[in-house]
Design a protein around this motif. Structure first.
Motif, PDB file in Angstrom:
ATOM      1  N   ASP A  37       0.805  -1.219   0.000  1.00 49.62           N
ATOM      2  CA  ASP A  37       0.000   0.000   0.000  1.00 49.62           C
ATOM      3  C   ASP A  37       0.839   1.271   0.000  1.00 49.62           C
ATOM      4  N   ASN A  38       2.025   1.212  -0.555  1.00 45.38           N
ATOM      5  CA  ASN A  38       2.884   2.376  -0.668  1.00 45.38           C
ATOM      6  C   ASN A  38       2.855   2.799  -2.140  1.00 45.38           C
ATOM      7  N   GLN A  39       2.061   3.819  -2.437  1.00 45.99           N
ATOM      8  CA  GLN A  39       1.850   4.227  -3.828  1.00 45.99           C
ATOM      9  C   GLN A  39       3.131   4.728  -4.486  1.00 45.99           C
ATOM     10  N   ILE A  40       3.969   5.439  -3.743  1.00 48.65           N
ATOM     11  CA  ILE A  40       5.209   5.952  -4.335  1.00 48.65           C
ATOM     12  C   ILE A  40       6.107   4.788  -4.753  1.00 48.65           C
ATOM     13  N   SER A  41       6.228   3.785  -3.897  1.00 47.86           N
ATOM     14  CA  SER A  41       7.042   2.620  -4.251  1.00 47.86           C
ATOM     15  C   SER A  41       6.440   1.896  -5.446  1.00 47.86           C
ATOM     16  N   GLY A  42       5.129   1.759  -5.469  1.00 47.56           N
ATOM     17  CA  GLY A  42       4.472   1.077  -6.585  1.00 47.56           C
ATOM     18  C   GLY A  42       4.674   1.799  -7.901  1.00 47.56           C
ATOM     19  N   ILE A  43       4.507   3.109  -7.896  1.00 44.93           N
ATOM     20  CA  ILE A  43       4.691   3.901  -9.117  1.00 44.93           C
ATOM     21  C   ILE A  43       6.143   3.828  -9.586  1.00 44.93           C
ATOM     22  N   THR A  44       7.085   3.910  -8.644  1.00 43.52           N
ATOM     23  CA  THR A  44       8.502   3.833  -8.984  1.00 43.52           C
ATOM     24  C   THR A  44       8.843   2.469  -9.576  1.00 43.52           C
ATOM     25  N   ALA A  45       8.342   1.403  -8.953  1.00 41.54           N
ATOM     26  CA  ALA A  45       8.609   0.058  -9.466  1.00 41.54           C
ATOM     27  C   ALA A  45       8.034  -0.109 -10.864  1.00 41.54           C
ATOM     28  N   LEU A  46       6.823   0.383 -11.080  1.00 42.96           N
ATOM     29  CA  LEU A  46       6.204   0.274 -12.398  1.00 42.96           C
ATOM     30  C   LEU A  46       7.027   1.026 -13.446  1.00 42.96           C
ATOM     31  N   ALA A  47       7.477   2.229 -13.113  1.00 39.91           N
ATOM     32  CA  ALA A  47       8.296   3.004 -14.057  1.00 39.91           C
ATOM     33  C   ALA A  47       9.607   2.281 -14.364  1.00 39.91           C
ATOM     34  N   CYS A  48      10.229   1.703 -13.337  1.00 40.05           N
ATOM     35  CA  CYS A  48      11.477   0.965 -13.562  1.00 40.05           C
ATOM     36  C   CYS A  48      11.249  -0.268 -14.422  1.00 40.05           C
ATOM     37  N   LEU A  49      10.170  -0.992 -14.168  1.00 42.95           N
ATOM     38  CA  LEU A  49       9.873  -2.175 -14.984  1.00 42.95           C
ATOM     39  C   LEU A  49       9.573  -1.785 -16.428  1.00 42.95           C
ATOM     40  N   GLU A  50       8.838  -0.691 -16.633  1.00 47.51           N
ATOM     41  CA  GLU A  50       8.575  -0.218 -17.993  1.00 47.51           C
ATOM     42  C   GLU A  50       9.882   0.136 -18.700  1.00 47.51           C
ATOM     43  N   PHE A  51      10.777   0.814 -17.978  1.00 47.15           N
ATOM     44  CA  PHE A  51      12.073   1.158 -18.550  1.00 47.15           C
ATOM     45  C   PHE A  51      12.848  -0.107 -18.927  1.00 47.15           C
ATOM     46  N   MET A  52      12.861  -1.088 -18.032  1.00 47.72           N
ATOM     47  CA  MET A  52      13.601  -2.321 -18.300  1.00 47.72           C
ATOM     48  C   MET A  52      13.086  -3.020 -19.549  1.00 47.72           C
ATOM     49  N   ILE A  53      11.782  -2.977 -19.758  1.00 51.22           N
ATOM     50  CA  ILE A  53      11.201  -3.598 -20.954  1.00 51.22           C
ATOM     51  C   ILE A  53      11.544  -2.782 -22.192  1.00 51.22           C
ATOM     52  N   GLU A  54      11.335  -1.467 -22.133  1.00 53.61           N
ATOM     53  CA  GLU A  54      11.584  -0.608 -23.298  1.00 53.61           C
ATOM     54  C   GLU A  54      13.059  -0.584 -23.689  1.00 53.61           C
ATOM     55  N   ALA A  55      13.956  -0.603 -22.709  1.00 50.25           N
ATOM     56  CA  ALA A  55      15.392  -0.545 -22.993  1.00 50.25           C
ATOM     57  C   ALA A  55      15.993  -1.935 -23.217  1.00 50.25           C
ATOM     58  N   ASP A  56      15.169  -2.965 -23.140  1.00 51.07           N
ATOM     59  CA  ASP A  56      15.614  -4.346 -23.287  1.00 51.07           C
ATOM     60  C   ASP A  56      16.817  -4.639 -22.394  1.00 51.07           C
ATOM     61  N   VAL A  57      16.656  -4.340 -21.119  1.00 48.03           N
ATOM     62  CA  VAL A  57      17.719  -4.584 -20.155  1.00 48.03           C
ATOM     63  C   VAL A  57      18.138  -6.058 -20.144  1.00 48.03           C
ATOM     64  N   PRO A  58      17.193  -7.008 -20.140  1.00 48.37           N
ATOM     65  CA  PRO A  58      17.640  -8.413 -20.167  1.00 48.37           C
ATOM     66  C   PRO A  58      18.483  -8.742 -21.403  1.00 48.37           C
ATOM     67  N   GLY A  59      18.120  -8.197 -22.550  1.00 53.26           N
ATOM     68  CA  GLY A  59      18.894  -8.443 -23.765  1.00 53.26           C
ATOM     69  C   GLY A  59      20.298  -7.866 -23.677  1.00 53.26           C
ATOM     70  N   THR A  60      20.408  -6.675 -23.115  1.00 52.28           N
ATOM     71  CA  THR A  60      21.719  -6.043 -22.938  1.00 52.28           C
ATOM     72  C   THR A  60      22.592  -6.881 -22.026  1.00 52.28           C
ATOM     73  N   ILE A  61      22.010  -7.380 -20.950  1.00 54.66           N
ATOM     74  CA  ILE A  61      22.779  -8.196 -20.011  1.00 54.66           C
ATOM     75  C   ILE A  61      23.198  -9.507 -20.661  1.00 54.66           C
ATOM     76  N   ARG A  62      22.288 -10.144 -21.385  1.00 55.21           N
ATOM     77  CA  ARG A  62      22.644 -11.403 -22.073  1.00 55.21           C
ATOM     78  C   ARG A  62      23.786 -11.178 -23.067  1.00 55.21           C
ATOM     79  N   LYS A  63      23.795 -10.032 -23.708  1.00 57.78           N
ATOM     80  CA  LYS A  63      24.821  -9.729 -24.709  1.00 57.78           C
ATOM     81  C   LYS A  63      26.169  -9.406 -24.061  1.00 57.78           C
ATOM     82  N   ASN A  64      26.175  -8.657 -22.951  1.00 59.28           N
ATOM     83  CA  ASN A  64      27.419  -8.135 -22.388  1.00 59.28           C
ATOM     84  C   ASN A  64      28.007  -8.952 -21.240  1.00 59.28           C
ATOM     85  N   ALA A  65      27.178  -9.708 -20.536  1.00 60.80           N
ATOM     86  CA  ALA A  65      27.667 -10.446 -19.358  1.00 60.80           C
ATOM     87  C   ALA A  65      28.789 -11.423 -19.671  1.00 60.80           C
TER      88      ALA A  65
END
Length: 165
Positions: A37-65
């Protein structure tokens, strides 16, 4: 999930596992959270997850790790008495350090040297004095990895010289 900006926690589970743990009247309220029930944390998490999807963070990590992992394995081979094991997945990396003849782990001195001399921060695991964690940022470059690997190389050489075998 928040980039360490605000407190956020989350669990991903299959439907079957969730229902087995919380899917009845007796267990439905077993799990509570400080962050619920912490709206600020929820909004922040949602924004971070959206960024991770849009920036293809998993793909970048798979490529560079693999580049970083190969360097870590080379250092493990170079310093087998200092680096006992390298494990993890992607950018979640644990390095387990060995002990000298007195039984002292190299962990503290390696991590101290990396931080003080090369400005590379690592984190100790809470449950094992022999292990430190390295979590590169997703945007880390080969130059960043080379810097961290050089810092680890220097730190391993330093502890062998000062703590001895």
């Amino acid at each position: 999930m928040s980039g360490s900006l605000v407190p956020v926690g989350g669990v991903l589970a299959s439907e079957d596992l969730y229902m087995a743990a919380y899917g009845n009247d007796e267990t439905a309220f077993f799990h509570t959270a400080t962050y619920q029930d912490n709206q600020i944390s929820g909004i922040t998490a949602l924004a971070c997850l959206e960024f991770m999807i849009e920036a293809d963070v998993p793909g970048t990590i798979r490529k560079n790790a693999p580049y970083f992992w190969e360097g870590l394995y080379r250092l493990k081979e170079k310093y087998p008495h200092v680096i006992h094991d390298v494990r993890g997945r992607g950018y979640m990396i644990g390095i387990e350090y060995g002990q000298n003849k007195r039984g002292d782990y190299y962990t503290v001195e390696v991590c101290r040297h990396m931080s003080v001399e090369s400005h590379v921060c690592t984190m100790f695991t809470i449950n094992n004095d022999a292990v430190c964690r390295i979590y590169p940022n997703y945007w880390a470059t080969k130059e960043d990895f080379d810097w961290a690997l050089d810092a680890l190389d220097k730190a391993c050489a330093y502890v062998l010289k000062t703590m001895g075998e």
